[in-house]
Design an enzyme around this catalytic site. Structure first.
Site, PDB file in Angstrom:
ATOM      1  N   MET A   1       0.827  -1.197   0.000  1.00 58.30           N
ATOM      2  CA  MET A   1       0.000   0.000   0.000  1.00 58.30           C
ATOM      3  C   MET A   1       0.866   1.253   0.000  1.00 58.30           C
ATOM      4  O   MET A   1       2.088   1.170   0.040  1.00 58.30           O
ATOM      5  CB  MET A   1      -0.929  -0.002   1.213  1.00 58.30           C
ATOM      6  CG  MET A   1      -1.982  -1.102   1.191  1.00 58.30           C
ATOM      7  SD  MET A   1      -3.130  -0.944   2.575  1.00 58.30           S
ATOM      8  CE  MET A   1      -4.104  -2.414   2.318  1.00 58.30           C
ATOM      9  N   CYS A   2       0.217   2.390  -0.019  1.00 54.96           N
ATOM     10  CA  CYS A   2       0.908   3.675  -0.068  1.00 54.96           C
ATOM     11  C   CYS A   2       1.482   4.027   1.301  1.00 54.96           C
ATOM     12  O   CYS A   2       1.272   3.324   2.284  1.00 54.96           O
ATOM     13  CB  CYS A   2      -0.053   4.759  -0.521  1.00 54.96           C
ATOM     14  SG  CYS A   2      -0.984   4.356  -2.014  1.00 54.96           S
ATOM     15  N   GLN A   3       2.205   5.149   1.361  1.00 53.55           N
ATOM     16  CA  GLN A   3       2.671   5.668   2.640  1.00 53.55           C
ATOM     17  C   GLN A   3       2.346   7.156   2.727  1.00 53.55           C
ATOM     18  O   GLN A   3       2.308   7.872   1.721  1.00 53.55           O
ATOM     19  CB  GLN A   3       4.176   5.436   2.824  1.00 53.55           C
ATOM     20  CG  GLN A   3       4.515   3.977   3.046  1.00 53.55           C
ATOM     21  CD  GLN A   3       5.823   3.778   3.800  1.00 53.55           C
ATOM     22  OE1 GLN A   3       6.341   4.691   4.444  1.00 53.55           O
ATOM     23  NE2 GLN A   3       6.351   2.576   3.737  1.00 53.55           N
TER      24      GLN A   3
END
Length: 265
Positions: free
Chosen positions: A1-3
């Site tokens: 996933m994103c950060q």
């Protein structure tokens, strides 16, 4: 996933140190190669930079590392796509205007089957679940405060009360780690993983985990400065980072993490 990366301060501060470590995760020390972005509040304006290239190799990211833009509220994002193609319109953070204010939003997670009815003024430009969630938040805030004039905007306390309910509703569809700011405060919701640190007097030296860089904050601050940094994974290896609890909603004002009872209208 994103950060995610956010900063909230009581005086305009640059984010060069934290962003340097954060951007390294966009294709070098981590796998988030599907674009990045950052937004800085300055007065009533917002400087907004996005790029579909990996942050580690983006010329725009290099500019941010070298240009100490000072702001009291900053939101940044590095993307690993789960919904939506790798293209500029799908890069966070997203920006909308309401009540004569700029609102900035970024999201980490995956919202399965989240297709809310959007029948107000807010509609996605891209194809991400994140931008749909942002438009839904803005639409429902507008409905919660339908007759607010530009000079009679909801208080931070009122906004927090509504946003807590809305974020719980959205999180029922999946993972919803998010940062949202109107330039006055930073609203944060955690579904899975977020951490924060509060930097204040007496300041010490911090060392990045993802890059060979350290800074002595005592040399670049005043005793009155307060800075809160929120990030998916801790950026430094020698500071006291606090983990959010799953489902926690927290507000940051003037560089401090606030509890609901501490927020003033």
């Amino acid at each position: 996933m994103c950060q995610l990366l956010g900063m909230n301060c009581n005086t305009p501060t640059d984010i060069v140190f934290s962003f340097t470590g954060f951007a390294t995760r966009g294709g070098q020390t981590d796998e988030h190669k599907d674009g990045w972005g950052i937004a800085f509040f300055e007065g009533k304006g917002v400087r907004h930079f996005v790029d579909h290239q990996p942050a580690v190799s983006s010329p725009i990211a290099q500019l941010i590392k070298q240009y100490p833009i000072k702001s009291k509220n900053v939101i940044a994002h590095i993307r690993k796509a789960t919904q939506g193609e790798v293209m500029l319109e799908n890069c966070h953070p997203f920006v909308r205007e309401y009540w004569g204010q700029q609102w900035v939003f970024a999201h980490n997670g995956d919202l399965k089957e989240f297709y809310p009815t959007l029948d107000g003024h807010f509609h996605p430009v891209g194809t991400t679940d994140s931008e749909r969630a942002f438009c839904f938040l803005m639409q429902e805030l507008a409905r919660a405060f339908p007759h607010q004039a530009k000079d009679e905007q909801p208080s931070v306390e009122q906004l927090q009360a509504v946003l807590q309910g809305l974020t719980r509703q959205i999180a029922s569809f999946g993972t919803f780690n998010m940062l949202l700011s109107n330039g006055q405060a930073l609203f944060v919701h955690c579904s899975t993983r977020l951490h924060y640190v509060e930097r204040r007097f007496p300041f010490t030296t911090a060392t990045l985990s993802d890059d060979d860089l350290a800074v002595d904050f005592a040399q670049v601050t005043t005793p009155q400065d307060k800075v809160a940094v929120i990030v998916t994974e801790p950026l430094t290896n020698n500071e006291n980072w606090h983990a959010f609890a799953p489902g926690e909603f927290r507000l940051f004002v003037e560089g401090s993490a606030m509890k609901a009872t501490e927020v003033k209208p």
